[in-house]
Design a protein around this motif. Structure first.
Motif, short mmCIF file in Angstrom:
data_model
loop_
_atom_site.label_atom_id
_atom_site.label_comp_id
_atom_site.label_asym_id
_atom_site.label_seq_id
_atom_site.Cartn_x
_atom_site.Cartn_y
_atom_site.Cartn_z
N CYS A 245 0.92 -1.42 -0.12
CA CYS A 245 0.41 0.26 0.18
C CYS A 245 0.83 1.30 -0.02
O CYS A 245 0.44 1.98 -0.72
CB CYS A 245 -0.90 -0.30 1.43
SG CYS A 245 -2.43 -1.16 0.96
N GLU A 246 1.88 1.07 0.56
CA GLU A 246 2.88 2.30 0.73
C GLU A 246 4.27 2.93 -0.93
O GLU A 246 4.81 3.67 -0.22
CB GLU A 246 3.47 2.22 1.79
CG GLU A 246 3.00 2.03 3.53
CD GLU A 246 4.39 1.33 4.58
OE1 GLU A 246 5.49 1.46 4.41
OE2 GLU A 246 3.48 1.19 5.07
N ILE A 247 3.49 1.99 -1.06
CA ILE A 247 4.67 1.87 -2.51
C ILE A 247 4.15 3.55 -3.18
O ILE A 247 5.01 3.73 -4.44
CB ILE A 247 4.69 0.89 -3.50
CG1 ILE A 247 3.53 -0.02 -3.80
CG2 ILE A 247 6.06 -0.37 -2.35
CD1 ILE A 247 3.76 -1.22 -4.73
N ILE A 248 3.50 3.52 -2.91
CA ILE A 248 2.51 5.10 -4.09
C ILE A 248 2.35 6.16 -3.92
O ILE A 248 2.52 7.18 -3.68
CB ILE A 248 1.73 4.78 -4.82
CG1 ILE A 248 0.21 4.34 -3.76
CG2 ILE A 248 0.97 3.24 -6.07
CD1 ILE A 248 -1.26 4.53 -4.61
N ASN A 249 3.34 5.82 -2.11
CA ASN A 249 3.00 7.11 -1.51
C ASN A 249 3.33 8.59 -2.05
O ASN A 249 3.59 9.71 -2.14
CB ASN A 249 3.57 7.00 -0.12
CG ASN A 249 2.68 6.49 0.72
OD1 ASN A 249 1.76 5.79 0.11
ND2 ASN A 249 3.20 5.87 1.43
N ASP A 250 5.10 7.96 -2.97
CA ASP A 250 6.07 9.47 -3.37
C ASP A 250 4.97 9.45 -5.27
O ASP A 250 5.92 10.52 -6.03
CB ASP A 250 6.97 9.23 -3.08
CG ASP A 250 7.48 8.93 -1.99
OD1 ASP A 250 7.18 9.85 -1.29
OD2 ASP A 250 8.69 8.21 -1.07
N ILE A 251 4.27 8.64 -5.59
CA ILE A 251 3.58 8.64 -6.90
C ILE A 251 2.79 10.10 -6.99
O ILE A 251 2.10 9.66 -5.93
CB ILE A 251 3.62 7.55 -7.39
CG1 ILE A 251 5.23 6.37 -7.56
CG2 ILE A 251 3.29 8.07 -8.98
CD1 ILE A 251 5.05 5.83 -8.58
#
Length: 92
Positions: free
Chosen positions: A49-55
């Protein structure tokens, strides 16, 4: 593993389903340069769930995913459910 490239259209907040399970949905638009573009819903699970925080919404991404399906036998009979589970999302 299958993958697709497109533009991140939406990213939803993480949903806590139970003590042991969380999920987050994203929508990626593919075939953007044609009149027949497609908005594809992907699901991220657990720590993914966290892998798109910076996108940022609007950026072009490459999504690696698995297709999952299951059968459910409920009061109205047998139904089938599909999930497109993203396991990697990278900026292009």
């Amino acid at each position: 593993m299958p993958e697709v490239q497109g533009r991140l259209k939406l990213k939803y907040d993480t949903q806590i389903v139970s003590e042991k399970f969380q999920k987050r949905d994203i929508v990626v638009t593919i075939d953007e340069t044609t009149p027949y573009h497609q908005d594809i819903l992907f699901q991220l699970n657990q720590k993914k769930c966290e892998i798109i925080n910076d996108i940022i919404v609007g950026e072009v991404v490459k999504v690696s995913y698995n297709l999952k399906g299951r059968e459910w036998n409920g009061p109205q009979g047998i139904k089938y459910f599909n999930t497109i589970e993203a396991w990697q999302v990278c900026k292009v």
